[in-house]
Design a protein around this motif. Structure first.
Motif, mmCIF file in Angstrom:
data_model
loop_
_atom_site.group_PDB
_atom_site.id
_atom_site.type_symbol
_atom_site.label_atom_id
_atom_site.label_comp_id
_atom_site.label_asym_id
_atom_site.label_seq_id
_atom_site.Cartn_x
_atom_site.Cartn_y
_atom_site.Cartn_z
ATOM 1 N N GLY A 54 0.793 -1.216 0.000
ATOM 2 C CA GLY A 54 0.000 0.000 0.000
ATOM 3 C C GLY A 54 0.831 1.275 0.000
ATOM 4 N N SER A 55 2.155 1.156 -0.046
ATOM 5 C CA SER A 55 2.994 2.348 0.010
ATOM 6 C C SER A 55 2.755 3.221 -1.217
ATOM 7 C CB SER A 55 4.471 1.965 0.105
ATOM 8 O OG SER A 55 4.844 1.173 -1.006
ATOM 9 N N ALA A 56 2.745 4.518 -0.998
ATOM 10 C CA ALA A 56 2.386 5.449 -2.068
ATOM 11 C C ALA A 56 3.561 5.677 -3.004
ATOM 12 C CB ALA A 56 1.924 6.774 -1.465
ATOM 13 N N TRP A 57 3.244 5.801 -4.300
ATOM 14 C CA TRP A 57 4.250 6.173 -5.291
ATOM 15 C C TRP A 57 4.305 7.693 -5.369
ATOM 16 C CZ3 TRP A 57 3.801 8.798 -10.076
ATOM 17 C CH2 TRP A 57 4.960 8.781 -10.861
ATOM 18 N N GLU A 58 5.503 8.235 -5.528
ATOM 19 C CA GLU A 58 5.676 9.678 -5.657
ATOM 20 C C GLU A 58 6.337 9.991 -6.989
ATOM 21 O OE1 GLU A 58 7.729 11.574 -2.491
ATOM 22 O OE2 GLU A 58 6.752 10.391 -0.926
ATOM 23 N N LEU A 59 5.839 11.007 -7.653
ATOM 24 C CA LEU A 59 6.510 11.497 -8.844
ATOM 25 C C LEU A 59 7.887 12.005 -8.446
ATOM 26 C CD1 LEU A 59 6.100 12.234 -11.912
ATOM 27 C CD2 LEU A 59 5.564 14.538 -11.101
ATOM 28 N N GLN A 240 18.011 10.934 -8.072
ATOM 29 C CA GLN A 240 16.897 9.997 -8.208
ATOM 30 C C GLN A 240 15.942 10.446 -9.317
ATOM 31 O OE1 GLN A 240 15.836 7.012 -6.261
ATOM 32 N NE2 GLN A 240 18.065 7.007 -6.056
ATOM 33 N N ARG A 241 15.720 11.757 -9.440
ATOM 34 C CA ARG A 241 14.863 12.228 -10.530
ATOM 35 C C ARG A 241 15.459 11.897 -11.884
ATOM 36 N NH1 ARG A 241 14.350 15.960 -14.294
ATOM 37 N NH2 ARG A 241 16.045 17.374 -13.709
ATOM 38 N N LEU A 242 16.755 12.159 -12.042
ATOM 39 C CA LEU A 242 17.395 11.911 -13.326
ATOM 40 C C LEU A 242 17.495 10.410 -13.613
ATOM 41 C CD1 LEU A 242 20.229 14.594 -13.224
ATOM 42 C CD2 LEU A 242 18.039 14.706 -14.428
ATOM 43 N N GLU A 243 17.741 9.610 -12.583
ATOM 44 C CA GLU A 243 17.791 8.152 -12.775
ATOM 45 C C GLU A 243 16.446 7.653 -13.310
ATOM 46 O OE1 GLU A 243 20.139 5.753 -12.180
ATOM 47 O OE2 GLU A 243 21.468 6.405 -10.561
ATOM 48 N N ALA A 244 15.354 8.085 -12.675
ATOM 49 C CA ALA A 244 14.031 7.638 -13.103
ATOM 50 C C ALA A 244 13.705 8.141 -14.506
ATOM 51 C CB ALA A 244 12.968 8.118 -12.104
ATOM 52 N N GLU A 245 14.055 9.384 -14.785
ATOM 53 C CA GLU A 245 13.783 9.955 -16.100
ATOM 54 C C GLU A 245 14.543 9.196 -17.184
ATOM 55 O OE1 GLU A 245 14.702 14.121 -18.456
ATOM 56 O OE2 GLU A 245 14.289 14.213 -16.292
ATOM 57 N N GLU A 246 15.829 8.949 -16.948
ATOM 58 C CA GLU A 246 16.611 8.251 -17.966
ATOM 59 C C GLU A 246 16.113 6.829 -18.171
ATOM 60 O OE1 GLU A 246 21.132 8.136 -19.588
ATOM 61 O OE2 GLU A 246 20.849 8.428 -17.425
ATOM 62 N N LEU A 247 15.678 6.182 -17.101
ATOM 63 C CA LEU A 247 15.106 4.841 -17.251
ATOM 64 C C LEU A 247 13.885 4.878 -18.157
ATOM 65 C CD1 LEU A 247 15.223 1.857 -16.349
ATOM 66 C CD2 LEU A 247 13.724 2.485 -14.440
ATOM 67 N N MET A 248 13.098 5.929 -18.063
ATOM 68 C CA MET A 248 11.925 6.049 -18.936
ATOM 69 C C MET A 248 12.334 6.224 -20.397
ATOM 70 S SD MET A 248 9.465 5.596 -16.922
ATOM 71 C CE MET A 248 10.635 4.603 -15.979
ATOM 72 N N TYR A 249 13.480 6.900 -20.632
ATOM 73 C CA TYR A 249 13.904 7.135 -22.009
ATOM 74 C C TYR A 249 14.402 5.861 -22.687
ATOM 75 C CZ TYR A 249 13.504 12.158 -21.244
ATOM 76 O OH TYR A 249 13.017 13.424 -20.987
ATOM 77 N N VAL A 250 14.734 4.857 -21.912
ATOM 78 C CA VAL A 250 15.097 3.572 -22.527
ATOM 79 C C VAL A 250 13.988 2.546 -22.326
ATOM 80 C CG1 VAL A 250 17.578 3.923 -22.385
ATOM 81 C CG2 VAL A 250 16.397 2.845 -20.469
ATOM 82 N N GLY A 251 12.794 3.028 -22.012
ATOM 83 C CA GLY A 251 11.682 2.117 -21.793
ATOM 84 C C GLY A 251 10.371 2.667 -22.324
ATOM 85 N N ILE A 277 10.901 -2.624 -16.572
ATOM 86 C CA ILE A 277 11.348 -1.293 -16.170
ATOM 87 C C ILE A 277 11.437 -1.216 -14.648
ATOM 88 C CG2 ILE A 277 10.646 1.131 -16.028
ATOM 89 C CD1 ILE A 277 9.491 0.817 -18.862
ATOM 90 N N ARG A 278 10.438 -1.737 -13.987
ATOM 91 C CA ARG A 278 10.403 -1.682 -12.521
ATOM 92 C C ARG A 278 11.544 -2.487 -11.903
ATOM 93 N NH1 ARG A 278 7.780 -0.277 -8.216
ATOM 94 N NH2 ARG A 278 7.401 -1.715 -6.490
ATOM 95 N N ILE A 279 11.777 -3.681 -12.427
ATOM 96 C CA ILE A 279 12.876 -4.502 -11.921
ATOM 97 C C ILE A 279 14.211 -3.796 -12.188
ATOM 98 C CG2 ILE A 279 14.097 -6.701 -12.224
ATOM 99 C CD1 ILE A 279 11.340 -7.959 -12.858
ATOM 100 N N TYR A 290 9.907 6.056 -5.762
ATOM 101 C CA TYR A 290 10.008 6.723 -7.059
ATOM 102 C C TYR A 290 9.955 5.751 -8.235
ATOM 103 C CZ TYR A 290 11.882 10.587 -4.202
ATOM 104 O OH TYR A 290 12.063 11.576 -3.267
ATOM 105 N N ASN A 291 10.031 4.475 -7.977
ATOM 106 C CA ASN A 291 10.109 3.474 -9.042
ATOM 107 C C ASN A 291 8.706 3.214 -9.587
ATOM 108 O OD1 ASN A 291 11.391 1.684 -10.738
ATOM 109 N ND2 ASN A 291 11.623 0.070 -9.214
ATOM 110 N N PRO A 292 8.430 3.529 -10.854
ATOM 111 C CA PRO A 292 7.052 3.434 -11.363
ATOM 112 C C PRO A 292 6.538 2.008 -11.396
ATOM 113 C CG PRO A 292 8.583 3.849 -13.156
ATOM 114 C CD PRO A 292 9.373 3.986 -11.894
ATOM 115 N N ARG A 293 5.246 1.878 -11.150
ATOM 116 C CA ARG A 293 4.607 0.562 -11.073
ATOM 117 C C ARG A 293 3.617 0.324 -12.200
ATOM 118 N NH1 ARG A 293 3.381 1.670 -4.623
ATOM 119 N NH2 ARG A 293 5.513 2.386 -4.191
ATOM 120 N N THR A 294 3.263 1.380 -12.918
ATOM 121 C CA THR A 294 2.277 1.273 -13.991
ATOM 122 C C THR A 294 2.718 2.134 -15.172
ATOM 123 O OG1 THR A 294 0.962 3.183 -13.288
ATOM 124 C CG2 THR A 294 0.425 1.054 -12.273
ATOM 125 N N LEU A 295 2.108 1.898 -16.315
ATOM 126 C CA LEU A 295 2.406 2.722 -17.483
ATOM 127 C C LEU A 295 2.011 4.172 -17.248
ATOM 128 C CD1 LEU A 295 3.406 2.865 -20.422
ATOM 129 C CD2 LEU A 295 1.058 2.439 -21.130
#
Length: 419
Positions: A54-59, A240-251, A277-279, A290-295
């Motif tokens: 139930g932990s909340a995801w944060e942008l 952490q913001r840049l890590e998540a953003e770059e992961l999205m650019y390769v996914g 992507i999540r793994i 910060y790790n996205p769980r859905t599209l």
């Protein structure tokens, strides 16, 4: 959740929804791990406690821009202080298989980190076992050149349109600035290591690649801070913001671009990609919150980046130019011009931010042929007989690009910088 996250989420919700047009609606909430888990081989020890379901995801926004990866950063700090970075590089070079023990020569702090983090949870192993023989693998194998081109001229150039991502590469220095093709090659290899289900097997290298990359990011973070990075103004390099953003650019970004050009992944393929992507995010050290769980969450990160973190920078413009020059040297003279048109075809705004000038004489035929790039030549001859030579050159770039990514750095070691 911090109050600014709620405001930022509201600002980007419409953008995220628009970005998902043409994508399967069900993927906004579905996850591979929600399906019944198939029995798989016994997992290695759990990497550590997971937050509750139930932990909340944060942008990953303002706060995330101030945060690095403390555990990985501490490893690099200890290696530097003990003058063991050269030894760590040799360990990186020798350690190449998921089932290979960490070399005995590894410094204790590095050995402990690698043993604890180059493992999958039972849930992740079950998801990988489903994905390995699933629909995503078929999609990737059947369209590897198209997907590679989408990533090379879409995601990787888009990353340079974020000034802080571009500065992170520039300030990291070592061998990745002037020879930017080397950096892209390593990024693409990491992408394919993750997408190819076989690389998650004991004989593969997906776990190795991602955990090494986590430490390379930590080393680059330290290098940037030591050589002029303005943390008060720009936050943490490779935050952490840049890590998540770059992961999205390769996914997830590739899913958006593919849909834009009429190439649609189905529900299950997108579900499997989001799970990978999540793994990958967890192995790269992205915090659980910060790790996205859905599209939908992936698209929120991309929309936030486009709305708030895209602007020209000297570093981004120089790196983009270096990449196009590299294409001229590596593929053939003039390949950089075709590459520039491909960037403009993927996203004209990104091309403008990176100061890639319009070239109508080439932009128009490239944009016309782009959606047909990987169809049989006879279809091009029937539809666009006068543009067959341009199509052949574009296909040549695609083939050589794939060969470069797949062969030249297939056994790359992601060595950390010594200085």
């Amino acid at each position: 959740m911090d109050h600014f996250v709620t405001r930022r989420s509201a600002l980007t919700a419409a953008l995220a929804t628009g970005a998902a047009v043409g994508l399967p609606a069900a993927t906004a909430t579905a996850r591979v791990s929600d399906r019944p888990a198939a029995p798989g081989p016994a997992s290695r020890p759990e990497p550590g406690p997971e937050p509750g379901p139930g932990s909340a995801w944060e942008l990953p926004a303002d706060q995330a821009a101030q945060e690095g990866d403390p555990e990985a950063d501490e490893v690099i700090e200890e290696l530097v202080n003990a003058d063991q970075m050269k030894l760590a590089n040799r360990v990186f070079h020798d350690w190449t298989r998921n089932d290979q023990p960490v070399p005995d020569s590894a410094p204790s702090v590095l050995s402990d980190f690698l043993r604890r983090h180059a493992v999958l949870t039972q849930e992740e192993r079950a998801a990988i076992d489903l994905i390995k023989n699933g629909d995503l693998g078929k999609l990737v194998q059947g369209n590897i050149e198209a997907l590679t081109m989408t990533e090379a001229f879409g995601g990787l150039f888009t990353a340079l349109a974020d000034p802080l991502l571009a500065k992170s590469v520039w300030y990291a220095g070592f061998d990745l600035v002037m020879d930017i093709g080397r950096r892209f090659s390593r990024t693409m290899n990491t992408l394919w290591d993750g997408l190819d289900g076989g690389n998650w097997d004991p004989s593969g290298n997906a776990l190795i690649s991602l955990v090494k990359l986590r430490l390379v990011h930590a080393a680059a973070r330290r290098t940037g801070l030591a050589h002029g990075w303005n943390q008060a103004r720009d936050g943490m390099p490779i935050s952490q913001r840049l890590e998540a953003e770059e992961l999205m650019y390769v996914g997830a970004n590739n899913v958006q671009l593919a849909a834009k050009f009429g190439f649609h992944a189905d529900h299950r393929q997108v579900d499997e990609l989001v799970e990978l992507i999540r793994i990958g995010g967890r192995l790269l050290g992205i915090q659980e919150k910060y790790n996205p769980r859905t599209l939908d969450q992936c698209n929120q990160i991309l929309a936030d980046a486009a709305a708030h973190h895209r602007a020209p920078s000297d570093e981004g413009i120089k790196l983009a130019r270096n990449m196009l020059d590299w294409l001229d040297r590596k593929v053939f003279p003039g390949a950089g011009a075709v590459g520039a048109s491909l960037v403009r075809m993927m996203d004209a705004h990104v091309a403008d931010v990176l100061d890639i000038k319009p070239n109508p004489a080439l932009d128009i035929p490239v944009a016309t042929l782009g959606p047909y790039l990987y169809r049989p030549v006879y279809e091009i001859q029937q539809k666009f007989p006068l543009l067959v030579p341009v199509h052949e050159k574009m296909f040549r770039i695609a083939s050589k690009t794939v060969a470069w990514y797949a062969v030249d750095f297939r056994d790359y070691d992601l060595q950390m910088p010594v200085h």
